[in-house]
Design a protein around this motif. Structure first.
Motif, PDB file in Angstrom:
ATOM      1  N   HIS A  27       0.711  -1.189   0.220  1.00 49.33           N
ATOM      2  CA  HIS A  27       0.152   0.037  -0.039  1.00 49.33           C
ATOM      3  C   HIS A  27       0.949   1.447  -0.083  1.00 49.33           C
ATOM      4  O   HIS A  27       0.721   2.287  -0.895  1.00 49.33           O
ATOM      5  N   ALA A  28       2.063   1.138   0.896  1.00 49.36           N
ATOM      6  CA  ALA A  28       2.901   2.357   0.864  1.00 49.36           C
ATOM      7  C   ALA A  28       3.497   2.522  -0.464  1.00 49.36           C
ATOM      8  O   ALA A  28       3.563   3.654  -1.054  1.00 49.36           O
ATOM      9  N   GLY A  29       3.927   1.471  -1.152  1.00 51.45           N
ATOM     10  CA  GLY A  29       4.641   1.619  -2.435  1.00 51.45           C
ATOM     11  C   GLY A  29       3.720   2.069  -3.556  1.00 51.45           C
ATOM     12  O   GLY A  29       4.029   2.824  -4.368  1.00 51.45           O
ATOM     13  N   LEU A  30       2.368   1.785  -3.451  1.00 49.19           N
ATOM     14  CA  LEU A  30       1.519   2.319  -4.422  1.00 49.19           C
ATOM     15  C   LEU A  30       0.965   3.444  -4.403  1.00 49.19           C
ATOM     16  O   LEU A  30       0.821   4.211  -5.382  1.00 49.19           O
ATOM     17  N   TYR A  31       0.740   4.002  -2.956  1.00 50.13           N
ATOM     18  CA  TYR A  31      -0.054   5.204  -2.720  1.00 50.13           C
ATOM     19  C   TYR A  31       0.672   6.162  -2.040  1.00 50.13           C
ATOM     20  O   TYR A  31       0.215   7.505  -1.979  1.00 50.13           O
ATOM     21  N   GLY A  32       2.004   5.932  -1.356  1.00 56.67           N
ATOM     22  CA  GLY A  32       2.758   6.899  -0.684  1.00 56.67           C
ATOM     23  C   GLY A  32       3.290   8.005  -1.491  1.00 56.67           C
ATOM     24  O   GLY A  32       2.941   9.221  -0.840  1.00 56.67           O
ATOM     25  N   ALA A  33       3.591   7.894  -2.741  1.00 61.55           N
ATOM     26  CA  ALA A  33       4.242   9.243  -3.359  1.00 61.55           C
ATOM     27  C   ALA A  33       2.983  10.011  -3.650  1.00 61.55           C
ATOM     28  O   ALA A  33       3.067  11.198  -3.787  1.00 61.55           O
ATOM     29  N   LEU A  34       1.828   9.280  -4.062  1.00 60.85           N
ATOM     30  CA  LEU A  34       0.629  10.062  -4.320  1.00 60.85           C
ATOM     31  C   LEU A  34       0.158  10.910  -3.225  1.00 60.85           C
ATOM     32  O   LEU A  34      -0.134  12.027  -3.202  1.00 60.85           O
ATOM     33  N   ASP A  35       0.173  10.354  -2.031  1.00 59.47           N
ATOM     34  CA  ASP A  35      -0.028  11.120  -0.736  1.00 59.47           C
ATOM     35  C   ASP A  35       0.646  12.196  -0.676  1.00 59.47           C
ATOM     36  O   ASP A  35       0.466  13.196  -0.110  1.00 59.47           O
ATOM     37  N   ASP A  36       2.008  11.927  -0.975  1.00 56.16           N
ATOM     38  CA  ASP A  36       3.015  13.103  -0.599  1.00 56.16           C
ATOM     39  C   ASP A  36       2.693  14.475  -1.516  1.00 56.16           C
ATOM     40  O   ASP A  36       2.782  15.469  -0.925  1.00 56.16           O
ATOM     41  N   ILE A  37       2.214  13.812  -2.602  1.00 57.95           N
ATOM     42  CA  ILE A  37       2.073  14.996  -3.506  1.00 57.95           C
ATOM     43  C   ILE A  37       0.851  15.819  -3.139  1.00 57.95           C
ATOM     44  O   ILE A  37       0.792  16.987  -3.236  1.00 57.95           O
ATOM     45  N   ARG A  38      -0.340  14.923  -2.878  1.00 56.76           N
ATOM     46  CA  ARG A  38      -1.604  15.639  -2.503  1.00 56.76           C
ATOM     47  C   ARG A  38      -1.540  16.249  -1.222  1.00 56.76           C
ATOM     48  O   ARG A  38      -2.097  17.262  -1.150  1.00 56.76           O
ATOM     49  N   SER A  39      -0.531  15.822  -0.235  1.00 54.76           N
ATOM     50  CA  SER A  39      -0.601  16.666   1.026  1.00 54.76           C
ATOM     51  C   SER A  39       0.255  17.815   0.836  1.00 54.76           C
ATOM     52  O   SER A  39       0.099  18.832   1.682  1.00 54.76           O
ATOM     53  N   GLY A  40       1.016  17.864  -0.046  1.00 56.64           N
ATOM     54  CA  GLY A  40       2.010  19.033  -0.194  1.00 56.64           C
ATOM     55  C   GLY A  40       1.191  20.283  -0.975  1.00 56.64           C
ATOM     56  O   GLY A  40       1.704  21.393  -1.018  1.00 56.64           O
ATOM     57  N   LYS A  61      -7.087  22.221  -2.730  1.00 57.59           N
ATOM     58  CA  LYS A  61      -7.790  21.039  -2.867  1.00 57.59           C
ATOM     59  C   LYS A  61      -7.744  20.025  -4.093  1.00 57.59           C
ATOM     60  O   LYS A  61      -7.608  20.610  -5.241  1.00 57.59           O
ATOM     61  N   THR A  62      -7.425  18.974  -3.904  1.00 53.26           N
ATOM     62  CA  THR A  62      -7.650  17.910  -5.093  1.00 53.26           C
ATOM     63  C   THR A  62      -8.802  17.058  -5.294  1.00 53.26           C
ATOM     64  O   THR A  62      -9.364  16.833  -4.039  1.00 53.26           O
ATOM     65  N   PRO A  63      -9.015  16.628  -6.297  1.00 53.75           N
ATOM     66  CA  PRO A  63     -10.083  15.950  -6.584  1.00 53.75           C
ATOM     67  C   PRO A  63      -9.992  14.670  -5.637  1.00 53.75           C
ATOM     68  O   PRO A  63      -9.078  13.779  -5.497  1.00 53.75           O
ATOM     69  N   ARG A  64     -11.119  13.923  -5.366  1.00 54.13           N
ATOM     70  CA  ARG A  64     -10.904  12.738  -4.563  1.00 54.13           C
ATOM     71  C   ARG A  64     -10.882  11.547  -5.511  1.00 54.13           C
ATOM     72  O   ARG A  64     -11.180  11.667  -6.781  1.00 54.13           O
ATOM     73  N   PRO A  65     -10.212  10.321  -5.075  1.00 54.53           N
ATOM     74  CA  PRO A  65     -10.199   9.243  -6.134  1.00 54.53           C
ATOM     75  C   PRO A  65     -11.474   8.904  -6.743  1.00 54.53           C
ATOM     76  O   PRO A  65     -12.525   9.016  -5.992  1.00 54.53           O
ATOM     77  N   ALA A  66     -11.224   8.461  -8.125  1.00 52.68           N
ATOM     78  CA  ALA A  66     -12.719   8.252  -8.907  1.00 52.68           C
ATOM     79  C   ALA A  66     -13.679   9.406  -9.170  1.00 52.68           C
ATOM     80  O   ALA A  66     -14.643   9.304  -9.908  1.00 52.68           O
ATOM     81  N   PHE A  67     -12.981  10.723  -8.823  1.00 52.08           N
ATOM     82  CA  PHE A  67     -13.842  11.728  -9.469  1.00 52.08           C
ATOM     83  C   PHE A  67     -13.765  11.682 -10.703  1.00 52.08           C
ATOM     84  O   PHE A  67     -14.856  12.243 -11.334  1.00 52.08           O
ATOM     85  N   PHE A  68     -12.833  11.483 -11.513  1.00 53.15           N
ATOM     86  CA  PHE A  68     -12.911  11.556 -12.972  1.00 53.15           C
ATOM     87  C   PHE A  68     -13.376  10.442 -13.862  1.00 53.15           C
ATOM     88  O   PHE A  68     -13.328  10.276 -14.888  1.00 53.15           O
ATOM     89  N   ASN A  69     -13.823   9.292 -12.974  1.00 50.18           N
ATOM     90  CA  ASN A  69     -14.483   8.034 -13.520  1.00 50.18           C
ATOM     91  C   ASN A  69     -15.854   8.211 -13.857  1.00 50.18           C
ATOM     92  O   ASN A  69     -16.509   7.156 -14.267  1.00 50.18           O
ATOM     93  N   ARG A  70     -16.377   9.527 -14.055  1.00 55.66           N
ATOM     94  CA  ARG A  70     -17.650   9.682 -14.263  1.00 55.66           C
ATOM     95  C   ARG A  70     -18.067   9.727 -15.723  1.00 55.66           C
ATOM     96  O   ARG A  70     -17.343   9.901 -16.722  1.00 55.66           O
TER      97      ARG A  70
END
Length: 139
Positions: free
Chosen positions: A113-126, A130-139
């Motif tokens: 989980h850390a390998g898959l989402y850790g870098a993304l969380d660092d980017i979003r947290s920095g 506000k950034t879209p929630r996951p699956a926002f663009f899946n509509r």
């Protein structure tokens, strides 16, 4: 007796199932679950040793009863206790192995989980925005 169940002081579950799926929350839950399983595994290993000691002790007592020339029914009853404790020891060992396997898988899941989402969380947290929630663009 050392094989008596021990009361837990913390009455809460090791990882709260609250629907919070944020990266850091999931990491914390996986960490708490892994630690709880590791602790349970250690307790189960001690229980296995205790049950095996008690089974050996019951075998010795049955032999002593037989050597003392007491009624054979007491030898049989004590031997039955030894056999039952031996069977319980086998089942507790299986439970201990399962707890250890589950703990290992939990730690592996946390790393994945850390390998898959850790870098993304660092980017979003920095970001300040506000950034879209996951699956926002899946509509």
């Amino acid at each position: 007796m050392s094989s008596d169940p021990a009361l837990r002081t913390g009455g809460s579950a090791p990882a709260v199932a609250d629907g919070d799926n944020r990266y850091k929350a999931v990491q914390a839950k996986l960490d708490a679950l892994g630690r709880a399983l590791d602790d349970a595994g250690l307790g189960l290993e001690e229980l296995v040793r205790s049950v095996r000691r008690n089974a050996k002790r019951a075998e010795d007592v049955a032999r002593d009863i037989d050597n003392a020339g007491l009624d054979a029914k007491f030898v049989e009853l004590t031997s039955n206790v030894a056999v039952a404790l031996g069977g319980a020891g086998v089942q507790v060992k299986k439970l201990s192995d399962t707890a250890q396997e589950t703990a290992d898988l939990t730690h592996q899941t946390r790393r994945t989980h850390a390998g898959l989402y850790g870098a993304l969380d660092d980017i979003r947290s920095g970001r300040r925005e506000k950034t879209p929630r996951p699956a926002f663009f899946n509509r």
